[in-house]
Design a protein around this motif. Structure first.
Motif, PDB file in Angstrom:
ATOM      1  N   LEU A 176       0.815  -1.208   0.000  1.00 21.37           N
ATOM      2  CA  LEU A 176       0.000   0.000   0.000  1.00 21.37           C
ATOM      3  C   LEU A 176       0.853   1.263   0.000  1.00 21.37           C
ATOM      4  O   LEU A 176       0.395   2.322  -0.430  1.00 21.37           O
ATOM      5  CB  LEU A 176      -0.925   0.003   1.219  1.00 21.37           C
ATOM      6  CG  LEU A 176      -1.927  -1.152   1.321  1.00 21.37           C
ATOM      7  CD1 LEU A 176      -2.744  -1.030   2.597  1.00 21.37           C
ATOM      8  CD2 LEU A 176      -2.837  -1.178   0.098  1.00 21.37           C
ATOM      9  N   LEU A 178       3.247   1.906  -1.847  1.00 28.33           N
ATOM     10  CA  LEU A 178       3.727   2.260  -3.189  1.00 28.33           C
ATOM     11  C   LEU A 178       3.080   3.546  -3.686  1.00 28.33           C
ATOM     12  O   LEU A 178       3.661   4.257  -4.508  1.00 28.33           O
ATOM     13  CB  LEU A 178       3.437   1.111  -4.163  1.00 28.33           C
ATOM     14  CG  LEU A 178       4.165  -0.203  -3.851  1.00 28.33           C
ATOM     15  CD1 LEU A 178       3.750  -1.282  -4.839  1.00 28.33           C
ATOM     16  CD2 LEU A 178       5.671  -0.017  -3.866  1.00 28.33           C
ATOM     17  N   PHE A 179       1.874   3.834  -3.204  1.00 26.41           N
ATOM     18  CA  PHE A 179       1.203   5.110  -3.478  1.00 26.41           C
ATOM     19  C   PHE A 179       1.053   5.848  -2.154  1.00 26.41           C
ATOM     20  O   PHE A 179       0.917   5.233  -1.090  1.00 26.41           O
ATOM     21  CB  PHE A 179      -0.169   4.891  -4.114  1.00 26.41           C
ATOM     22  CG  PHE A 179      -0.128   4.572  -5.584  1.00 26.41           C
ATOM     23  CD1 PHE A 179       0.980   4.872  -6.354  1.00 26.41           C
ATOM     24  CD2 PHE A 179      -1.212   3.970  -6.206  1.00 26.41           C
ATOM     25  CE1 PHE A 179       1.024   4.580  -7.707  1.00 26.41           C
ATOM     26  CE2 PHE A 179      -1.188   3.676  -7.563  1.00 26.41           C
ATOM     27  CZ  PHE A 179      -0.061   3.977  -8.316  1.00 26.41           C
ATOM     28  N   TRP A 184      -4.143   7.346  -2.844  1.00 22.53           N
ATOM     29  CA  TRP A 184      -5.189   6.356  -2.622  1.00 22.53           C
ATOM     30  C   TRP A 184      -6.546   7.030  -2.395  1.00 22.53           C
ATOM     31  O   TRP A 184      -7.577   6.526  -2.868  1.00 22.53           O
ATOM     32  CB  TRP A 184      -4.837   5.474  -1.424  1.00 22.53           C
ATOM     33  CG  TRP A 184      -3.763   4.464  -1.693  1.00 22.53           C
ATOM     34  CD1 TRP A 184      -2.541   4.384  -1.124  1.00 22.53           C
ATOM     35  CD2 TRP A 184      -3.842   3.381  -2.631  1.00 22.53           C
ATOM     36  NE1 TRP A 184      -1.829   3.316  -1.637  1.00 22.53           N
ATOM     37  CE2 TRP A 184      -2.614   2.678  -2.565  1.00 22.53           C
ATOM     38  CE3 TRP A 184      -4.815   2.932  -3.519  1.00 22.53           C
ATOM     39  CZ2 TRP A 184      -2.333   1.567  -3.347  1.00 22.53           C
ATOM     40  CZ3 TRP A 184      -4.540   1.817  -4.299  1.00 22.53           C
ATOM     41  CH2 TRP A 184      -3.322   1.145  -4.215  1.00 22.53           C
ATOM     42  N   SER A 257      -7.726   3.466 -15.627  1.00 19.57           N
ATOM     43  CA  SER A 257      -7.330   2.248 -14.910  1.00 19.57           C
ATOM     44  C   SER A 257      -6.017   1.696 -15.442  1.00 19.57           C
ATOM     45  O   SER A 257      -5.149   1.247 -14.672  1.00 19.57           O
ATOM     46  CB  SER A 257      -8.429   1.192 -15.009  1.00 19.57           C
ATOM     47  OG  SER A 257      -9.638   1.675 -14.456  1.00 19.57           O
ATOM     48  N   LEU A 260      -3.178   3.922 -14.216  1.00 18.29           N
ATOM     49  CA  LEU A 260      -2.999   3.731 -12.776  1.00 18.29           C
ATOM     50  C   LEU A 260      -2.286   2.418 -12.478  1.00 18.29           C
ATOM     51  O   LEU A 260      -1.342   2.371 -11.673  1.00 18.29           O
ATOM     52  CB  LEU A 260      -4.356   3.775 -12.080  1.00 18.29           C
ATOM     53  CG  LEU A 260      -4.343   3.594 -10.558  1.00 18.29           C
ATOM     54  CD1 LEU A 260      -3.690   4.799  -9.898  1.00 18.29           C
ATOM     55  CD2 LEU A 260      -5.764   3.400 -10.026  1.00 18.29           C
ATOM     56  N   LEU A 261      -2.710   1.351 -13.121  1.00 18.55           N
ATOM     57  CA  LEU A 261      -2.073   0.052 -12.890  1.00 18.55           C
ATOM     58  C   LEU A 261      -0.635   0.017 -13.400  1.00 18.55           C
ATOM     59  O   LEU A 261       0.230  -0.621 -12.792  1.00 18.55           O
ATOM     60  CB  LEU A 261      -2.902  -1.048 -13.554  1.00 18.55           C
ATOM     61  CG  LEU A 261      -4.282  -1.319 -12.926  1.00 18.55           C
ATOM     62  CD1 LEU A 261      -5.049  -2.330 -13.766  1.00 18.55           C
ATOM     63  CD2 LEU A 261      -4.118  -1.818 -11.501  1.00 18.55           C
ATOM     64  N   CYS A 263       1.462   2.557 -13.456  1.00 19.15           N
ATOM     65  CA  CYS A 263       2.264   3.270 -12.445  1.00 19.15           C
ATOM     66  C   CYS A 263       2.463   2.417 -11.197  1.00 19.15           C
ATOM     67  O   CYS A 263       3.559   2.375 -10.625  1.00 19.15           O
ATOM     68  CB  CYS A 263       1.590   4.587 -12.078  1.00 19.15           C
ATOM     69  SG  CYS A 263       1.516   5.791 -13.417  1.00 19.15           S
ATOM     70  N   TYR A 264       1.430   1.713 -10.790  1.00 16.12           N
ATOM     71  CA  TYR A 264       1.534   0.894  -9.593  1.00 16.12           C
ATOM     72  C   TYR A 264       2.533  -0.236  -9.776  1.00 16.12           C
ATOM     73  O   TYR A 264       3.394  -0.481  -8.920  1.00 16.12           O
ATOM     74  CB  TYR A 264       0.160   0.342  -9.221  1.00 16.12           C
ATOM     75  CG  TYR A 264       0.171  -0.513  -7.981  1.00 16.12           C
ATOM     76  CD1 TYR A 264       0.098   0.076  -6.721  1.00 16.12           C
ATOM     77  CD2 TYR A 264       0.261  -1.901  -8.060  1.00 16.12           C
ATOM     78  CE1 TYR A 264       0.124  -0.697  -5.570  1.00 16.12           C
ATOM     79  CE2 TYR A 264       0.286  -2.684  -6.925  1.00 16.12           C
ATOM     80  CZ  TYR A 264       0.217  -2.083  -5.674  1.00 16.12           C
ATOM     81  OH  TYR A 264       0.248  -2.853  -4.535  1.00 16.12           O
ATOM     82  N   PHE A 265       2.439  -0.952 -10.895  1.00 19.87           N
ATOM     83  CA  PHE A 265       3.350  -2.073 -11.120  1.00 19.87           C
ATOM     84  C   PHE A 265       4.782  -1.604 -11.368  1.00 19.87           C
ATOM     85  O   PHE A 265       5.735  -2.330 -11.064  1.00 19.87           O
ATOM     86  CB  PHE A 265       2.842  -2.935 -12.280  1.00 19.87           C
ATOM     87  CG  PHE A 265       1.659  -3.787 -11.927  1.00 19.87           C
ATOM     88  CD1 PHE A 265       1.775  -4.784 -10.968  1.00 19.87           C
ATOM     89  CD2 PHE A 265       0.432  -3.600 -12.539  1.00 19.87           C
ATOM     90  CE1 PHE A 265       0.684  -5.571 -10.627  1.00 19.87           C
ATOM     91  CE2 PHE A 265      -0.663  -4.379 -12.208  1.00 19.87           C
ATOM     92  CZ  PHE A 265      -0.542  -5.368 -11.253  1.00 19.87           C
ATOM     93  N   ASN A 267       6.136   0.980  -9.793  1.00 18.71           N
ATOM     94  CA  ASN A 267       6.626   1.197  -8.428  1.00 18.71           C
ATOM     95  C   ASN A 267       6.858  -0.122  -7.694  1.00 18.71           C
ATOM     96  O   ASN A 267       7.794  -0.257  -6.905  1.00 18.71           O
ATOM     97  CB  ASN A 267       5.631   2.052  -7.639  1.00 18.71           C
ATOM     98  CG  ASN A 267       5.577   3.480  -8.133  1.00 18.71           C
ATOM     99  OD1 ASN A 267       6.503   3.956  -8.782  1.00 18.71           O
ATOM    100  ND2 ASN A 267       4.480   4.171  -7.831  1.00 18.71           N
ATOM    101  N   LEU A 268       5.998  -1.094  -7.966  1.00 17.43           N
ATOM    102  CA  LEU A 268       6.154  -2.400  -7.338  1.00 17.43           C
ATOM    103  C   LEU A 268       7.446  -3.072  -7.784  1.00 17.43           C
ATOM    104  O   LEU A 268       8.174  -3.659  -6.979  1.00 17.43           O
ATOM    105  CB  LEU A 268       4.947  -3.280  -7.667  1.00 17.43           C
ATOM    106  CG  LEU A 268       4.973  -4.709  -7.114  1.00 17.43           C
ATOM    107  CD1 LEU A 268       4.984  -4.688  -5.597  1.00 17.43           C
ATOM    108  CD2 LEU A 268       3.790  -5.516  -7.646  1.00 17.43           C
TER     109      LEU A 268
END
Length: 381
Positions: A176, A178-179, A184, A257, A260-261, A263-265, A267-268
């Motif tokens: 969580l 990561l953002f 969020w 979406s 957003l995904l 950017c999330y992956f 950072n992951l």
């Protein structure tokens, strides 16, 4: 006080008419009395000199030191710490007084381009200080210009870096992190607004009504919330809106979406890569063989000179990297701050690093310790 025997005899014979034997005894008595008086004068003069020395008191030494926890720390207008306690104990043992002062240039002591010594070593050489009581590393180069005592503490070189919490809960919470919290919250608000908008346009559009005369809407509010969740997970959950307005809004949400995904992956992936690098760095060789985490030590310190003068290729490679990247720290406190911010490993004495790890819970020290050395008190040759 004494006179010749013949002269004393003539005087006594003419003045008193005493026998010669009596005159000789009187002369010897006068000589003994004169010797006692001379001895008494010598004792009086010696006593006066000793009294003057005692009145002068113990010698006052000028002591130089440097601020570094826990050796020397400020306590109001005074100083405290391990080295201050050590100095107090030595002064009582050897019966001397001292006047302590901090080194002017905040350095331990090394040579500059002109070959002149700076720091505490330089102050001792120039006569500005009599002794240096500090975490001063005993080196062969320093012993050529100052006298150094037997080490009062043994230590070695290690490094600290930021650690990640190892529990399963913390690993889940790291996903969580990561953002940011604001990010969020923005995603949640966007989800709610988009779901409500899709429901409203579906309510208005006649294409979403199965039986308008019975007022039965085909695309309900629950369908709208479910559809936006499916888009976030790239599942494409149905039913889908039939109206053009609803399809436009859902297309925009799908695009949002995907970004957003992505950017999330991203950072992951970066987080996983950095985490594995940190977990695998257990030695100086691991530190030298990676380029993700920056590392450095105090500028112009004995620690830096150790890597500079080492014949070990790994240690010399560490020195070359520090010199090229200019990843120095002016003091230990600055190194600790850089390590806490992350992506930086600070190299220093293990004793000081252990104190930092005990104080800052987000730091950890590498188990490897190299280059054992000792701290000594320095004095003029």
């Amino acid at each position: 006080m004494t006179y010749s025997s013949s002269l004393m005899t003539d005087v006594l014979d003419k003045s008193s008419g005493m026998p010669r034997a009596t005159v000789t005894k009187t002369t010897m008595a006068v000589q003994v009395t004169g010797g006692k008086m001379a001895l008494l004068e010598l004792i009086l003069v010696s006593s006066a000199l000793l009294a003057g020395v005692c009145a002068a008191g113990p010698q006052v030494l000028k002591v130089t030191t440097i601020k570094e926890e826990p050796y020397t720390m400020s306590k109001g207008s005074e100083l405290e710490g391990f080295c201050i306690d050590l100095l107090s104990a030595v002064s009582k043992k050897l019966d001397f007084k001292y006047d302590i002062q901090l080194v002017k240039d905040s350095r331990y002591g090394t040579t500059d381009e002109n070959g002149s010594w700076n720091g505490m070593i330089g102050e001792i050489i120039r006569g500005e200080a009599d002794i240096a009581v500090a975490p001063l590393t005993l080196t062969a180069k320093r012993e050529t210009v100052v006298d150094m005592t037997k080490p009062f503490m043994q230590t070695g070189l290690s490094f600290i870096l930021r650690k990640d919490l190892a529990s399963d809960d913390s690993q889940f919470l790291s996903l969580l992190n990561l953002f940011s919290t604001e990010m969020w919250m923005g995603v949640l608000v966007a989800y709610l607004l988009t779901s409500v908008c899709i429901f409203l346009v579906s309510r208005i559009s006649p294409c979403e009504w199965e039986q308008p005369e019975k007022e039965k809407n085909f695309f309900t509010l629950s369908h709208s919330f479910w559809y936006t969740v499916g888009a976030l997970t790239l599942q494409g959950a149905g039913p889908h809106p039939k109206a053009l307005s609803g399809r436009v809004i859902t297309s925009i949400w799908w695009l949002f979406s995907l970004v957003l995904l992505a950017c999330y992956f991203a950072n992951l992936s970066l987080w996983l890569h950095s985490d594995n690098q940190q977990l695998s760095i257990k030695s100086f060789e691991d530190l030298a063989n990676q380029n993700v985490i920056e590392y450095g030590t105090i500028k112009d310190s004995s620690s830096l000179n150790f890597f500079k003068n080492s014949n070990n290729p790994t240690y010399h490679r560490i020195y070359e990297h520090i010199k090229k990247a200019q990843s120095y720290s002016l003091n230990a406190e600055e190194g600790f701050r850089k390590a806490q911010k992350g992506n930086y490993a600070f190299i220093g004495e293990s004793v000081s690093l252990d104190l930092a790890v005990a104080r800052y819970c987000n730091l950890t020290r590498a188990p490897e310790i190299i280059g054992m050395r000792g701290y000594s008190i320095a004095a003029p040759l």
